[in-house]
Motif scaffolding. Structure first.
Motif, PDB file in Angstrom:
ATOM      1  N   GLU A  74      -7.693   2.518  -5.539  1.00 55.40           N
ATOM      2  CA  GLU A  74      -6.707   1.378  -4.978  1.00 55.40           C
ATOM      3  C   GLU A  74      -5.309   2.411  -4.582  1.00 55.40           C
ATOM      4  N   SER A  77      -4.884   1.351   0.588  1.00 53.35           N
ATOM      5  CA  SER A  77      -5.269   0.106   0.840  1.00 53.35           C
ATOM      6  C   SER A  77      -4.976  -0.431   1.957  1.00 53.35           C
ATOM      7  N   GLN A  79      -3.117  -3.315   4.068  1.00 62.06           N
ATOM      8  CA  GLN A  79      -2.438  -4.594   4.024  1.00 62.06           C
ATOM      9  C   GLN A  79      -2.471  -5.553   5.267  1.00 62.06           C
ATOM     10  N   TRP A 107      -5.425  -8.779  -3.646  1.00 61.00           N
ATOM     11  CA  TRP A 107      -6.039  -7.597  -3.601  1.00 61.00           C
ATOM     12  C   TRP A 107      -7.517  -7.985  -3.585  1.00 61.00           C
ATOM     13  N   SER A 115      -9.844  -0.926  -0.480  1.00 61.48           N
ATOM     14  CA  SER A 115      -9.042  -1.995  -0.993  1.00 61.48           C
ATOM     15  C   SER A 115      -8.491  -2.705   0.126  1.00 61.48           C
ATOM     16  N   GLN A 117      -5.347  -5.704   0.860  1.00 66.09           N
ATOM     17  CA  GLN A 117      -4.314  -6.450   0.464  1.00 66.09           C
ATOM     18  C   GLN A 117      -4.306  -7.593   1.754  1.00 66.09           C
ATOM     19  N   THR A 119      -2.472 -10.588   2.452  1.00 68.78           N
ATOM     20  CA  THR A 119      -0.992 -11.034   2.085  1.00 68.78           C
ATOM     21  C   THR A 119      -0.401 -11.939   3.254  1.00 68.78           C
TER      22      THR A 119
END
Length: 159
Positions: A74, A77, A79, A107, A115, A117, A119
């Protein structure tokens, strides 16, 4: 690749599979050159896929089939900003539904351990809202979620 800075992601023999998935899942993504090893190396043989050039949402990357020594975590990542619940659901479900796993606060992790995200823009905008009480309500709502629920964030903003 022509970019001066490229993200290098380490895989255990699955770089082409991962790059192909990313290209099929994320807009502005593609698989580029596939480079085969010109000789044997510690975790592979001559002719194996060694490096895959690809783009994820406009970001140039290379996947290096370096072997099992290093794992994603993590601390790194991607995003991905989404415009609405439908896009959030599509990307989240693609990652989690393809052998990935859910985490918290938007996440998730893909089946290669990378990883992400996912969002929604409404969340990012909520967190910088000048009405700090509204921003805190949105933040508190986010803290209870796995996949972000756009309607719940909007409701929290309204109070």
């Amino acid at each position: 690749m022509t970019s001066k800075n490229t993200v290098c992601l380490w895989y255990d023999g699955t770089a082409l599979e991962a790059a192909t998935f990313y290209a099929a899942t994320f807009p502005d993504s593609a698989v580029g050159a596939v480079i085969h090893a010109p000789g044997n190396y510690p975790d592979g043989k001559q002719g194996n896929v060694l490096v895959v050039e690809f783009t994820v949402a406009g970001i140039p990357c290379i996947g290096l089939n370096g072997g099992p020594q290093f794992k994603h975590n993590e601390a790194f990542s991607f995003q991905i900003a989404t415009d609405d619940q439908a896009e959030t659901d599509r990307l989240w479900n693609a990652i989690v539904g393809n052998g990935g796993q859910e985490s918290e606060c938007g996440w998730c992790k893909d089946r290669w351990g990378l990883s992400w995200q996912i969002t929604p823009r409404v969340l990012t905008e909520a967190l910088v809202n000048p009405d700090r009480a509204a921003a805190k309500r949105a933040f508190d709502a986010m803290m209870t979620m796995r996949k972000i629920d756009v309607a719940a964030i909007e409701a929290a903003l309204r109070g």
